[in-house]
Design a protein around this motif. Structure first.
Motif, PDB file in Angstrom:
ATOM      1  N   ALA A 122       0.839  -1.199   0.000  1.00  0.00           N
ATOM      2  CA  ALA A 122       0.000   0.000   0.000  1.00  0.00           C
ATOM      3  C   ALA A 122       0.873   1.249   0.000  1.00  0.00           C
ATOM      4  O   ALA A 122       2.058   1.200   0.331  1.00  0.00           O
ATOM      5  N   ASP A 123       0.288   2.360  -0.383  1.00  0.00           N
ATOM      6  CA  ASP A 123       0.952   3.652  -0.270  1.00  0.00           C
ATOM      7  C   ASP A 123       0.375   4.449   0.897  1.00  0.00           C
ATOM      8  O   ASP A 123       1.088   5.146   1.608  1.00  0.00           O
ATOM      9  N   VAL A 124      -0.951   4.341   1.068  1.00  0.00           N
ATOM     10  CA  VAL A 124      -1.639   5.038   2.156  1.00  0.00           C
ATOM     11  C   VAL A 124      -2.585   4.055   2.839  1.00  0.00           C
ATOM     12  O   VAL A 124      -3.306   3.309   2.167  1.00  0.00           O
ATOM     13  N   LEU A 125      -2.589   4.068   4.164  1.00  0.00           N
ATOM     14  CA  LEU A 125      -3.573   3.318   4.953  1.00  0.00           C
ATOM     15  C   LEU A 125      -4.526   4.314   5.590  1.00  0.00           C
ATOM     16  O   LEU A 125      -4.100   5.320   6.156  1.00  0.00           O
TER      17      LEU A 125
ATOM     18  N   ILE B 251       2.094  -1.337  11.645  1.00  0.00           N
ATOM     19  CA  ILE B 251       1.803   0.005  11.137  1.00  0.00           C
ATOM     20  C   ILE B 251       3.029   0.900  11.290  1.00  0.00           C
ATOM     21  O   ILE B 251       3.360   1.685  10.391  1.00  0.00           O
ATOM     22  N   ARG B 252       3.714   0.780  12.428  1.00  0.00           N
ATOM     23  CA  ARG B 252       4.915   1.590  12.634  1.00  0.00           C
ATOM     24  C   ARG B 252       5.962   1.283  11.566  1.00  0.00           C
ATOM     25  O   ARG B 252       6.586   2.193  11.007  1.00  0.00           O
ATOM     26  N   GLY B 253       6.142   0.007  11.277  1.00  0.00           N
ATOM     27  CA  GLY B 253       7.107  -0.365  10.248  1.00  0.00           C
ATOM     28  C   GLY B 253       6.718   0.173   8.888  1.00  0.00           C
ATOM     29  O   GLY B 253       7.567   0.642   8.116  1.00  0.00           O
ATOM     30  N   PHE B 254       5.427   0.136   8.571  1.00  0.00           N
ATOM     31  CA  PHE B 254       4.930   0.643   7.293  1.00  0.00           C
ATOM     32  C   PHE B 254       5.231   2.128   7.143  1.00  0.00           C
ATOM     33  O   PHE B 254       5.759   2.576   6.116  1.00  0.00           O
ATOM     34  N   VAL B 255       4.889   2.924   8.176  1.00  0.00           N
ATOM     35  CA  VAL B 255       5.097   4.369   8.091  1.00  0.00           C
ATOM     36  C   VAL B 255       6.584   4.712   8.134  1.00  0.00           C
ATOM     37  O   VAL B 255       7.062   5.538   7.352  1.00  0.00           O
TER      38      VAL B 255
ATOM     39  N   LEU C  52      -0.210   7.313   6.599  1.00  0.00           N
ATOM     40  CA  LEU C  52      -1.317   6.830   7.423  1.00  0.00           C
ATOM     41  C   LEU C  52      -2.298   7.968   7.667  1.00  0.00           C
ATOM     42  O   LEU C  52      -1.901   9.075   8.033  1.00  0.00           O
ATOM     43  N   PHE C  53      -3.585   7.689   7.480  1.00  0.00           N
ATOM     44  CA  PHE C  53      -4.652   8.659   7.732  1.00  0.00           C
ATOM     45  C   PHE C  53      -5.540   8.088   8.823  1.00  0.00           C
ATOM     46  O   PHE C  53      -6.144   7.020   8.646  1.00  0.00           O
ATOM     47  N   LEU C  54      -5.601   8.756   9.971  1.00  0.00           N
ATOM     48  CA  LEU C  54      -6.395   8.305  11.113  1.00  0.00           C
ATOM     49  C   LEU C  54      -7.552   9.259  11.335  1.00  0.00           C
ATOM     50  O   LEU C  54      -7.345  10.471  11.455  1.00  0.00           O
ATOM     51  N   THR C  55      -8.772   8.716  11.413  1.00  0.00           N
ATOM     52  CA  THR C  55      -9.953   9.556  11.607  1.00  0.00           C
ATOM     53  C   THR C  55     -10.830   8.982  12.713  1.00  0.00           C
ATOM     54  O   THR C  55     -10.815   7.789  12.993  1.00  0.00           O
ATOM     55  N   GLY C  56     -11.626   9.880  13.331  1.00  0.00           N
ATOM     56  CA  GLY C  56     -12.517   9.445  14.399  1.00  0.00           C
ATOM     57  C   GLY C  56     -11.743   9.098  15.663  1.00  0.00           C
ATOM     58  O   GLY C  56     -10.787   9.776  16.041  1.00  0.00           O
TER      59      GLY C  56
ATOM     60  N   GLU D 271      -0.430  16.865  11.491  1.00  0.00           N
ATOM     61  CA  GLU D 271       0.445  16.031  10.663  1.00  0.00           C
ATOM     62  C   GLU D 271       1.688  15.648  11.450  1.00  0.00           C
ATOM     63  O   GLU D 271       2.265  16.470  12.173  1.00  0.00           O
ATOM     64  N   TYR D 272       2.096  14.386  11.305  1.00  0.00           N
ATOM     65  CA  TYR D 272       3.277  13.863  11.989  1.00  0.00           C
ATOM     66  C   TYR D 272       4.245  13.277  10.967  1.00  0.00           C
ATOM     67  O   TYR D 272       3.828  12.790   9.910  1.00  0.00           O
ATOM     68  N   ALA D 273       5.515  13.267  11.329  1.00  0.00           N
ATOM     69  CA  ALA D 273       6.532  12.549  10.568  1.00  0.00           C
ATOM     70  C   ALA D 273       7.009  11.387  11.420  1.00  0.00           C
ATOM     71  O   ALA D 273       7.204  11.525  12.630  1.00  0.00           O
ATOM     72  N   LEU D 274       7.190  10.226  10.796  1.00  0.00           N
ATOM     73  CA  LEU D 274       7.709   9.042  11.474  1.00  0.00           C
ATOM     74  C   LEU D 274       8.629   8.330  10.497  1.00  0.00           C
ATOM     75  O   LEU D 274       8.174   7.822   9.469  1.00  0.00           O
ATOM     76  N   GLY D 275       9.921   8.314  10.793  1.00  0.00           N
ATOM     77  CA  GLY D 275      10.865   7.769   9.835  1.00  0.00           C
ATOM     78  C   GLY D 275      10.801   8.566   8.543  1.00  0.00           C
ATOM     79  O   GLY D 275      10.878   9.792   8.557  1.00  0.00           O
TER      80      GLY D 275
END
Length: 284
Positions: A78-81, A104-108, A114-118, A203-207
């Motif tokens: 995937a490119d975006v979750l 998820i951490r490894g993916f990002v 990653l888009f988190l809502t709610g 917005e966050y940066a991770l790796g």
């Protein structure tokens, strides 16, 4: 001085479907995967989320994901979750157990978005990018209006919008999470604020990857009667388009948490303050 159009982007219902359905086109340069828990959706937000253009991938917990075919799915494909929960005050355990968070951490970290809502926003704390505990609350029905005020005004997701305020909802709210009363965000860049201090867009940066969270009343996808429904569709699609396009990513300047930041989980049984944001339910 840069000039912005002080008008709401207009879009027909048909075009709105095309915009969000484009995330699943086989020929697209980037792919957005919508993560769902096992079983049939029961709540209004879960049902609305399932009406979006997929592809959908089921999270089973312990870092295991399966495609609609039943075969195991690798997040690296995937490119975006996109993970959403708007019916329950707490995100499903399949989204938050240790194995899933590690996956998820490894993916990002390796360049995914990653888009988190709610009520999935507290996942940023589990990922180690946010020191504050986001507030959570149940769904509610009121007549509050929800608008946000851009903080990073030249951010790509705000292109074409007025600088002062963006109206996205006119009533009600889903189960929600935000940073009201927490001193947060403390590890990410605040993109937009609300009038009541909810700080709903960060917005966050991770790796080498990115995360955007959208909370408060904004991701109320089941409220199709929202007068700003089409605007919400376009705004949400704009966030997904930004996350898919790594060339558009801006530098994340993290905001320090205020000293009033709480160090324990905070929940509330009252409705989200101010206003809500519309439903994004698509009939495909």
């Amino acid at each position: 001085m840069r000039h912005h159009r002080h008008v709401r982007p207009a879009v027909s219902a048909t075009l709105a479907v095309v915009l969000l359905s484009s995330i699943s086109c086989p020929g697209a340069l980037a792919q957005t995967i919508l993560i769902v828990p096992p079983g049939e959706p029961t709540g209004p937000e879960a049902k609305a989320f399932r009406t979006f253009a997929g592809p959908f991938v089921t999270a089973h917990g312990n870092g295991r994901f399966t495609a609609s075919s039943g075969k195991d799915f690798r997040l690296s494909d995937a490119d975006v979750l996109w993970i959403h929960e708007g019916d329950r005050q707490t995100a499903p355990a399949q989204f938050t157990d240790h194995g899933t968070i590690q996956a998820i951490r490894g993916f990002v970290t390796n360049g995914g978005a990653l888009f988190l809502t709610g009520t999935t926003i507290p996942i940023v704390r589990q990922l180690g990018v946010e020191p504050c505990h986001p507030r959570t609350g149940p769904a509610g029905n009121d007549r509050g209006n929800a608008s946000i005020q851009p903080v990073v005004k030249d951010h790509p997701i705000f292109r074409g919008y007025p600088e002062r305020s963006i109206q996205l909802a006119d009533s009600g709210h889903p189960a929600y999470s935000d940073f009201h009363g927490t001193g947060g965000p403390g590890g990410g860049m605040l993109l937009a604020r609300s009038g009541g201090g909810e700080n709903p867009l960060v917005e966050y940066a991770l790796g080498t990857g990115r995360i955007i969270v959208m909370g408060w009343r904004l991701p109320h996808f089941s409220n199709t009667k929202n007068a700003y429904y089409k605007e919400l569709l376009v705004f949400t699609d704009g966030i997904l388009a930004y996350l898919r396009n790594k060339n558009a990513w801006v530098k994340v300047v993290a905001r320090e948490a205020k000293q009033t930041a709480r160090t324990t989980d905070q929940r509330t049984d009252s409705g989200a303050t101010d206003a809500h944001l519309a439903s994004l339910r698509l009939a495909i």
